[in-house]
Design a protein around this motif. Structure first.
Motif, PDB file in Angstrom:
ATOM      1  N   ARG A  33       0.839  -1.187   0.000  1.00  0.00           N
ATOM      2  CA  ARG A  33       0.000   0.000   0.000  1.00  0.00           C
ATOM      3  C   ARG A  33       0.882   1.247   0.000  1.00  0.00           C
ATOM      4  O   ARG A  33       2.025   1.224   0.445  1.00  0.00           O
ATOM      5  CB  ARG A  33      -0.940   0.017   1.207  1.00  0.00           C
ATOM      6  N   MET A  34       0.308   2.331  -0.507  1.00  0.00           N
ATOM      7  CA  MET A  34       0.975   3.623  -0.498  1.00  0.00           C
ATOM      8  C   MET A  34      -0.002   4.659   0.033  1.00  0.00           C
ATOM      9  O   MET A  34      -1.223   4.488  -0.067  1.00  0.00           O
ATOM     10  CB  MET A  34       1.450   4.012  -1.902  1.00  0.00           C
ATOM     11  N   GLY A  35       0.557   5.725   0.566  1.00  0.00           N
ATOM     12  CA  GLY A  35      -0.333   6.725   1.124  1.00  0.00           C
ATOM     13  C   GLY A  35       0.371   8.024   1.425  1.00  0.00           C
ATOM     14  O   GLY A  35       1.556   8.197   1.131  1.00  0.00           O
ATOM     15  N   TRP A  36      -0.398   8.930   1.994  1.00  0.00           N
ATOM     16  CA  TRP A  36       0.080  10.252   2.380  1.00  0.00           C
ATOM     17  C   TRP A  36      -0.215  10.480   3.853  1.00  0.00           C
ATOM     18  O   TRP A  36      -1.326  10.218   4.326  1.00  0.00           O
ATOM     19  CB  TRP A  36      -0.597  11.336   1.546  1.00  0.00           C
ATOM     20  N   TYR A  37       0.796  10.983   4.543  1.00  0.00           N
ATOM     21  CA  TYR A  37       0.664  11.417   5.918  1.00  0.00           C
ATOM     22  C   TYR A  37       1.045  12.888   5.965  1.00  0.00           C
ATOM     23  O   TYR A  37       1.722  13.393   5.076  1.00  0.00           O
ATOM     24  CB  TYR A  37       1.583  10.610   6.829  1.00  0.00           C
ATOM     25  N   ARG A  38       0.634  13.564   7.011  1.00  0.00           N
ATOM     26  CA  ARG A  38       1.028  14.962   7.165  1.00  0.00           C
ATOM     27  C   ARG A  38       1.372  15.261   8.605  1.00  0.00           C
ATOM     28  O   ARG A  38       0.883  14.596   9.522  1.00  0.00           O
ATOM     29  CB  ARG A  38      -0.083  15.903   6.678  1.00  0.00           C
ATOM     30  N   GLN A  39       2.216  16.266   8.759  1.00  0.00           N
ATOM     31  CA  GLN A  39       2.616  16.691  10.098  1.00  0.00           C
ATOM     32  C   GLN A  39       2.667  18.200  10.138  1.00  0.00           C
ATOM     33  O   GLN A  39       3.441  18.837   9.411  1.00  0.00           O
ATOM     34  CB  GLN A  39       3.972  16.105  10.481  1.00  0.00           C
ATOM     35  N   LYS A  43       2.431  19.102  16.102  1.00  0.00           N
ATOM     36  CA  LYS A  43       1.460  18.002  16.096  1.00  0.00           C
ATOM     37  C   LYS A  43       2.128  16.711  15.630  1.00  0.00           C
ATOM     38  O   LYS A  43       3.187  16.726  15.004  1.00  0.00           O
ATOM     39  CB  LYS A  43       0.276  18.337  15.193  1.00  0.00           C
ATOM     40  N   GLN A  44       1.463  15.598  15.948  1.00  0.00           N
ATOM     41  CA  GLN A  44       1.966  14.309  15.506  1.00  0.00           C
ATOM     42  C   GLN A  44       1.638  14.065  14.030  1.00  0.00           C
ATOM     43  O   GLN A  44       0.676  14.635  13.502  1.00  0.00           O
ATOM     44  CB  GLN A  44       1.355  13.193  16.362  1.00  0.00           C
ATOM     45  N   ARG A  45       2.431  13.224  13.417  1.00  0.00           N
ATOM     46  CA  ARG A  45       2.152  12.844  12.040  1.00  0.00           C
ATOM     47  C   ARG A  45       0.853  12.044  12.004  1.00  0.00           C
ATOM     48  O   ARG A  45       0.625  11.171  12.848  1.00  0.00           O
ATOM     49  CB  ARG A  45       3.301  12.013  11.472  1.00  0.00           C
ATOM     50  N   GLU A  46      -0.003  12.350  11.018  1.00  0.00           N
ATOM     51  CA  GLU A  46      -1.282  11.673  10.923  1.00  0.00           C
ATOM     52  C   GLU A  46      -1.530  11.183   9.503  1.00  0.00           C
ATOM     53  O   GLU A  46      -1.057  11.775   8.532  1.00  0.00           O
ATOM     54  CB  GLU A  46      -2.425  12.619  11.333  1.00  0.00           C
ATOM     55  N   LEU A  47      -2.299  10.115   9.414  1.00  0.00           N
ATOM     56  CA  LEU A  47      -2.680   9.582   8.112  1.00  0.00           C
ATOM     57  C   LEU A  47      -3.647  10.545   7.433  1.00  0.00           C
ATOM     58  O   LEU A  47      -4.610  11.009   8.043  1.00  0.00           O
ATOM     59  CB  LEU A  47      -3.345   8.220   8.266  1.00  0.00           C
ATOM     60  N   VAL A  48      -3.397  10.817   6.154  1.00  0.00           N
ATOM     61  CA  VAL A  48      -4.328  11.598   5.342  1.00  0.00           C
ATOM     62  C   VAL A  48      -5.159  10.654   4.480  1.00  0.00           C
ATOM     63  O   VAL A  48      -6.384  10.673   4.501  1.00  0.00           O
ATOM     64  CB  VAL A  48      -3.583  12.602   4.449  1.00  0.00           C
ATOM     65  N   PRO A  87      -7.078  26.289   5.856  1.00  0.00           N
ATOM     66  CA  PRO A  87      -5.832  26.617   6.579  1.00  0.00           C
ATOM     67  C   PRO A  87      -5.335  25.466   7.461  1.00  0.00           C
ATOM     68  O   PRO A  87      -4.121  25.280   7.600  1.00  0.00           O
ATOM     69  CB  PRO A  87      -6.232  27.832   7.405  1.00  0.00           C
ATOM     70  N   GLU A  88      -6.262  24.697   8.012  1.00  0.00           N
ATOM     71  CA  GLU A  88      -5.855  23.586   8.880  1.00  0.00           C
ATOM     72  C   GLU A  88      -5.240  22.422   8.099  1.00  0.00           C
ATOM     73  O   GLU A  88      -4.755  21.468   8.712  1.00  0.00           O
ATOM     74  CB  GLU A  88      -7.041  23.078   9.712  1.00  0.00           C
ATOM     75  N   ASP A  89      -5.252  22.488   6.778  1.00  0.00           N
ATOM     76  CA  ASP A  89      -4.557  21.485   5.971  1.00  0.00           C
ATOM     77  C   ASP A  89      -3.067  21.802   5.835  1.00  0.00           C
ATOM     78  O   ASP A  89      -2.306  20.991   5.289  1.00  0.00           O
ATOM     79  CB  ASP A  89      -5.165  21.392   4.568  1.00  0.00           C
ATOM     80  N   THR A  90      -2.653  22.955   6.309  1.00  0.00           N
ATOM     81  CA  THR A  90      -1.244  23.336   6.242  1.00  0.00           C
ATOM     82  C   THR A  90      -0.382  22.359   7.026  1.00  0.00           C
ATOM     83  O   THR A  90      -0.636  22.102   8.205  1.00  0.00           O
ATOM     84  CB  THR A  90      -1.048  24.760   6.795  1.00  0.00           C
ATOM     85  N   ALA A  91       0.620  21.796   6.352  1.00  0.00           N
ATOM     86  CA  ALA A  91       1.479  20.785   6.974  1.00  0.00           C
ATOM     87  C   ALA A  91       2.545  20.361   5.969  1.00  0.00           C
ATOM     88  O   ALA A  91       2.475  20.723   4.786  1.00  0.00           O
ATOM     89  CB  ALA A  91       0.669  19.569   7.402  1.00  0.00           C
TER      90      ALA A  91
END
Length: 119
Positions: A33-39, A43-48, A87-91
């Motif tokens: 699997r492949m994916g995107w995470y953001r930090q 804040k902690q890194r989270e799955l997108v 704005p909360e997508d900024t990471a």
């Protein structure tokens, strides 16, 4: 080993769109699997979002209906289309590739690409 190269980040106004790309090379046959995470800062890194080799997807509740993950197997590339950005997508967004060896998951990470949503 798997190498991941991300592109597509940048500065966008609220309500705008961006598309992130992640090209995989190396031992890609092993990827499940492949994916995107953001930090975000502090804040902690989270799955997108993530997508399996069978095309099954999973999204964070905060991006459902706005983000779409897809993959082009011929190009060994996964995409994240981000619409109606807030704005909360900024990471910093990191691409992830994972494979399961029968006992545990193994992860590979890209270097990250900055996404900034601001007016």
């Amino acid at each position: 080993q798997v190498r991941l190269v991300e592109s597509g980040g940048g500065l966008v106004q609220p309500g705008g769109s961006l598309r992130l790309s992640c090209a995989a090379s190396g031992s890609i046959f092993s990827i499940n699997r492949m994916g995107w995470y953001r930090q975000a800062p502090g804040k902690q890194r989270e799955l997108v979002a993530r997508i399996t080799s069978d095309g099954i997807t999973k999204y964070a509740d905060s991006v459902k209906g706005r983000f779409t993950i897809s993959r082009d197997n011929a190009k060994n590339t996964v995409y994240l289309q981000m619409n109606n950005l807030k704005p909360e997508d900024t990471a910093v967004y990191h691409c992830n590739a994972a494979y399961y060896d029968g006992e545990q998951w193994h992860d590979y990470w890209g270097q990250g690409t900055q996404v900034t949503v601001s007016s």
